[in-house]
Motif scaffolding. Sequence first.
Motif, short mmCIF file in Angstrom:
data_model
loop_
_atom_site.label_atom_id
_atom_site.label_comp_id
_atom_site.label_asym_id
_atom_site.label_seq_id
_atom_site.Cartn_x
_atom_site.Cartn_y
_atom_site.Cartn_z
N VAL A 127 0.90 12.61 -3.61
CA VAL A 127 0.63 11.18 -3.98
C VAL A 127 -0.87 10.58 -3.47
O VAL A 127 -1.31 11.16 -2.22
N ASP A 128 -1.68 9.96 -4.44
CA ASP A 128 -2.92 9.75 -3.90
C ASP A 128 -2.88 8.19 -3.90
O ASP A 128 -2.55 7.34 -4.86
N PRO A 142 1.50 -4.80 -0.97
CA PRO A 142 2.28 -4.35 -2.09
C PRO A 142 1.45 -3.02 -2.84
O PRO A 142 0.27 -2.76 -2.57
N ALA A 143 2.46 -2.22 -3.48
CA ALA A 143 1.80 -0.91 -4.04
C ALA A 143 2.55 -0.78 -5.31
O ALA A 143 3.52 -1.17 -5.69
N LEU A 206 6.55 9.03 0.45
CA LEU A 206 5.50 8.90 1.14
C LEU A 206 4.71 7.66 0.99
O LEU A 206 4.16 7.28 2.05
N LEU A 207 4.79 7.04 -0.18
CA LEU A 207 3.96 5.68 -0.31
C LEU A 207 4.72 5.02 0.66
O LEU A 207 4.11 3.90 1.46
N VAL A 213 1.42 0.15 3.49
CA VAL A 213 2.24 -0.28 2.46
C VAL A 213 3.39 -1.22 2.81
O VAL A 213 4.00 -0.94 3.91
N ASP A 214 3.64 -2.32 2.19
CA ASP A 214 4.92 -3.09 2.54
C ASP A 214 6.06 -2.15 1.52
O ASP A 214 5.95 -2.41 0.30
N PRO A 215 6.87 -1.78 2.28
CA PRO A 215 7.80 -0.81 1.66
C PRO A 215 8.97 -1.88 0.79
O PRO A 215 9.59 -0.98 0.25
N GLU A 216 8.97 -2.94 0.94
CA GLU A 216 9.83 -3.65 0.16
C GLU A 216 9.14 -4.54 -1.08
O GLU A 216 9.82 -5.06 -1.62
#
Length: 348
Positions: A127-128, A142-143, A206-207, A213-216
Motif C-alpha cells: 500500500v502507498d 479517514p482513509a 496495513l492501512l 489513519v482512523d481505523p474506524e
Amino acid sequence: MQLLSRLSGPHPQRTLTQPLRLSGAAAAVPTSGILCTAGGVTVEVVQALVRSGPPQFRKLADPQVGFFELATGHWPMLSSPDELAEVLLRAAAGEGRRLAVPEGEPPFLRPFLTEVPERPRVRNGRVDVHLPKPEEPRGPWPAVLFVHGGPLPPDLIPAPRDSPLYVGYARYAASMGAVGAVAEHRLHGITDYARSADDVTEAIELLRADPRVDPERVALWFFSGAGLLAADWIAAPPGWLRCLTLTYPVLAPLPGWGAVAPRFRPTSALRASGRTLPPLLLTRAGLETAHIAATVEEFVAAAEETKAPIEIIDVPHGVHGFEIHDPTDESRKAVARAMRTVLAHLRS
C-alpha cells in the motif's frame, strides 16, 4: 498467414499477459484473429484493450493483423465448419477488421483529469499512502483505499500504484483531508482473484494499522476488473467500512471467465447478504462495452430488489476508463461528485 488462436480460446486472460510479437519475415505475413464471440471476446473488447494503451496490446493494431468474429464457442471447426472455412479464405486474402491505435502518448500515461497538488507519499508493503497537507488537523484521518483494475501484466511500467490515474485519485483524496491509499495487488490473470483478494486484505490491514489513519473510518474504491473483489466486502462488510465505491466495474465474471471462483460474484453476494450494508456508490460509463454493462445492470437490479443503499453516478458519454480517455467536463464532474460523496460518508 498466422492465426491468433489465443483470442478465440476459452482462456481470455492470456490476451492480457502474453504480447503478440511479430519479427523478421513473420512481420510481413498477414496475421488473423478469429474471435469466437460466445466466449466473450469480441472485436470491441480487443479494441478496448488496444485503447487502454499498454504496448503489448498496441501490437494487435499492427496493419498486418486482421480480426474476424464467429458467433460460436470454442472449437469452431466442429461447431461452425462452413463459416470457419469462409473466414479462413477471407483471412488468406488479407481481409479482416483492422484496429485503431489512439494518437499521442498511451492513455494510461496521461495526466490525471483534474489538477491536484502533490502530497507526501509513504510506501508500506502493498500500500502507498498519500497524506493530507500538514496544516490539516493532525488526525488520525479517514482513509480511502483505491484498488486498481485488471487483470494487468506483472511487468507493466509504470506499475498501477505509480500511474498518473491512481496517484491522481489518491492525491485528490489527500487534498480533501483524507488519506489516499493505493493497493498493489497481483491480479495478472482471471485465475488470480483469490491471491488479489489476499493482497487487498493485507493492504487494508496495513492501512488501518497506520497511526495516521482512523481505523474506524475507511472506504474501499474498486475499479474495472477489480470490481469482482468487492464481493467479499458485500458478503461480510466490517463495521469500519463506511463506503464501498465502484467505478466502471466488472460485477460478474465475463463470458469465458469460468475459472473465476464463485466467491467473486458481487451481484450474488448482494442478493445473499442479510447484513446491513455500507453505502454503495456506483459510477457507470454510458458507452461501456456490452458485456461489462450487462453485469452492472444486473447488479443495479439486485440492489433495487434488496433495497441496498446505492447511489449511481452516470457518465453518459464516458467509455471504460473515461478519466484517461475522455478528460471532459462531464468526466471531471463525475469524479468530483464521487470524491465528495465518499468523503461525506467518511465524515458522517
